[in-house]
Scaffold this motif. Structure first.
Motif, short mmCIF file in Angstrom:
data_model
loop_
_atom_site.label_atom_id
_atom_site.label_comp_id
_atom_site.label_asym_id
_atom_site.label_seq_id
_atom_site.Cartn_x
_atom_site.Cartn_y
_atom_site.Cartn_z
N MET A 1 1.16 -0.80 -0.07
CA MET A 1 0.20 -0.17 0.09
C MET A 1 0.88 1.65 -0.09
O MET A 1 0.57 2.46 0.17
CB MET A 1 -0.86 0.32 0.95
N GLU A 2 2.51 1.15 -0.02
CA GLU A 2 3.04 2.23 -0.05
C GLU A 2 4.21 1.75 -0.45
O GLU A 2 4.71 0.73 -0.49
CB GLU A 2 3.08 2.93 1.26
N ASP A 3 5.58 2.89 -1.51
CA ASP A 3 6.52 2.26 -1.44
C ASP A 3 7.52 1.80 -0.44
O ASP A 3 6.59 2.54 0.39
CB ASP A 3 7.31 3.52 -2.67
N GLY A 4 8.29 1.08 -0.32
CA GLY A 4 9.82 0.91 0.85
C GLY A 4 10.57 -0.74 0.38
O GLY A 4 10.71 -0.67 -0.78
N LYS A 5 10.62 -0.56 0.68
CA LYS A 5 11.48 -1.57 1.06
C LYS A 5 11.12 -3.36 2.15
O LYS A 5 10.75 -2.78 2.79
CB LYS A 5 13.26 -1.95 1.09
N VAL A 6 11.02 -4.34 1.34
CA VAL A 6 11.24 -5.78 2.55
C VAL A 6 12.06 -5.33 2.82
O VAL A 6 13.28 -6.45 2.13
CB VAL A 6 10.65 -7.15 1.62
N LEU A 7 12.36 -5.61 4.89
CA LEU A 7 13.62 -6.03 5.37
C LEU A 7 14.33 -7.07 5.72
O LEU A 7 15.56 -7.65 4.81
CB LEU A 7 13.88 -4.61 6.21
N GLY A 8 13.43 -8.03 5.71
CA GLY A 8 13.62 -9.61 6.28
C GLY A 8 12.20 -10.39 6.41
O GLY A 8 11.13 -9.68 6.23
N ALA A 9 12.19 -11.81 6.24
CA ALA A 9 11.07 -12.13 6.74
C ALA A 9 12.29 -13.23 7.87
O ALA A 9 12.79 -13.86 7.03
CB ALA A 9 10.34 -12.50 5.62
N ARG A 10 10.45 -14.03 8.80
CA ARG A 10 11.19 -15.32 9.08
C ARG A 10 9.81 -15.74 8.64
O ARG A 10 8.04 -15.64 9.42
CB ARG A 10 11.74 -15.75 9.77
N GLY A 11 9.55 -16.98 8.54
CA GLY A 11 8.58 -18.07 8.79
C GLY A 11 8.50 -18.74 10.08
O GLY A 11 9.05 -18.86 10.85
N HIS A 12 7.16 -19.31 10.07
CA HIS A 12 6.46 -20.28 11.06
C HIS A 12 5.45 -21.60 10.55
O HIS A 12 4.47 -21.70 10.31
CB HIS A 12 5.64 -19.62 12.14
N LEU A 13 6.43 -22.90 11.19
CA LEU A 13 6.15 -23.62 10.66
C LEU A 13 5.63 -25.13 11.54
O LEU A 13 6.49 -24.36 13.10
CB LEU A 13 6.65 -24.97 9.51
N HIS A 14 4.74 -25.58 11.78
CA HIS A 14 4.96 -26.60 12.75
C HIS A 14 5.73 -27.67 12.22
O HIS A 14 6.08 -28.28 11.01
CB HIS A 14 3.41 -27.49 13.36
N ASP A 15 6.28 -29.20 13.14
CA ASP A 15 6.54 -30.20 13.33
C ASP A 15 6.00 -30.96 11.10
O ASP A 15 4.69 -31.04 11.38
CB ASP A 15 6.18 -30.81 13.97
N GLY A 16 7.06 -31.18 10.38
CA GLY A 16 6.14 -31.70 8.97
C GLY A 16 6.68 -30.46 8.28
O GLY A 16 6.23 -31.02 7.18
N GLY A 17 6.77 -28.85 8.82
CA GLY A 17 7.54 -28.27 8.22
C GLY A 17 8.25 -28.15 7.38
O GLY A 17 8.61 -29.03 7.74
N VAL A 18 8.54 -27.94 6.31
CA VAL A 18 9.98 -28.21 5.04
C VAL A 18 10.34 -26.18 5.70
O VAL A 18 11.76 -25.99 5.15
CB VAL A 18 9.84 -28.32 3.95
N LYS A 19 9.27 -25.52 4.56
CA LYS A 19 9.22 -24.17 4.37
C LYS A 19 8.81 -22.73 4.29
O LYS A 19 7.29 -23.36 4.09
CB LYS A 19 10.71 -23.91 3.65
N VAL A 20 8.65 -21.94 4.15
CA VAL A 20 7.93 -21.36 3.67
C VAL A 20 8.29 -19.71 2.73
O VAL A 20 9.15 -19.67 3.37
CB VAL A 20 7.34 -19.95 4.74
N ALA A 21 8.10 -19.89 1.67
CA ALA A 21 8.53 -18.77 0.48
C ALA A 21 7.93 -17.76 0.45
O ALA A 21 7.13 -18.31 0.28
CB ALA A 21 9.01 -20.45 -0.98
#
Length: 254
Positions: free
Chosen positions: A147-167
């Motif tokens: 909704m505005e110009d800027g930068k995505v600085l970073g991100a971290r996923g949240h999974l439970h057991d069985g999960g491999v990754k969040v892309a």
């Protein structure tokens, strides 16, 4: 995080600056003009630090890992905070649990203010995380819009057991992935044998910055593989619930 000595499982601890109001920066999925339903901001105000069983060691970061980026989470002298914790006791007897925060801060207001949102892969797509006992599954969210110009600085996923990754995808192009690390705190880690793997002990971080423009899109893909990693069981022996989320940090252009 499963505190083995105490038998306590921390599902999540969320915190919000109840006083602080920030301009909306990301939309709800499929609705470019409606602000996102920010899981971390459900307490009111603006989302602040949070942790779960898969991210307690990494903490929340509002600058680059080397501290050179001129960004931070701006706090007023009279701001008030609220918190929400979901903790599971695997013991038969009651336990008293204390929660404390270890924060690094500097006086004054410096650089750009960082905004946070926790987005879910089940928004606008499948109503639940897809699972299969035969191999990998992908759960893809609808599109969130900036909704505005800027930068995505970073991100971290949240999974439970069985999960491999969040892309994370920006404008339908892969930008980065937050990978699950399996193993215990005693050093089993990602190199452990399959027999020793028990639970997620951490999630890697997507490191930006990724420049974005107002109207650009973001989507998440949560990947599970029950062949490689079985689901965590509850005390009754049933499979625990699963999630696919990602905490995203953003700063607007001045």
């Amino acid at each position: 995080m499963l505190m083995k000595v105490a038998g306590i499982y921390i599902h999540h601890i969320l915190t919000s600056d109840f006083t602080k109001k920030q301009k909306n920066w990301v939309s709800n999925c499929g609705s470019p003009n409606a602000p996102a339903l920010n899981v971390a901001g459900l307490l009111g105000g603006s989302a602040f630090v949070g942790a779960g069983e898969d991210s307690s060691d990494g903490g929340a970061l509002y600058t680059s890992e080397d501290g050179t980026r001129e960004t931070g989470y701006h706090i007023g002298a009279t701001d008030s905070f609220t918190g929400w914790a979901e903790i599971v006791n695997y013991n038969k007897e009651k336990k008293q649990v204390y929660i404390y925060y270890d924060l690094e801060w500097i006086p004054g207001i410096h650089g750009n203010d960082v905004k946070m949102a926790t987005l879910i892969a089940t928004c606008g797509g499948s109503p639940a995380i897809k699972l299969s006992k035969t191999g990998p599954t992908n759960t893809t969210s609808g599109k969130f819009y900036f909704m505005e110009d800027g930068k995505v600085l970073g991100a971290r996923g949240h999974l439970h057991d069985g999960g491999v990754k969040v892309a994370l995808y920006l404008n339908d192009k892969f930008s980065c992935a937050s990978d699950a690390v399996y193993g215990s705190k005693e050093g089993e880690g990602a190199v452990a044998s399959a027999a020793s793997i028990k639970t997620i002990s951490g999630m890697t971080t997507c490191n930006g910055p990724f420049p974005v423009k107002k109207g650009d899109s973001l989507k998440l893909v949560a990947i599970y593989d029950l062949v490689k990693h079985p689901l965590r069981e509850t005390g009754s022996g049933k499979a625990a619930d699963v999630m696919g989320r990602m905490g995203v940090s953003f700063t607007a252009n001045k």
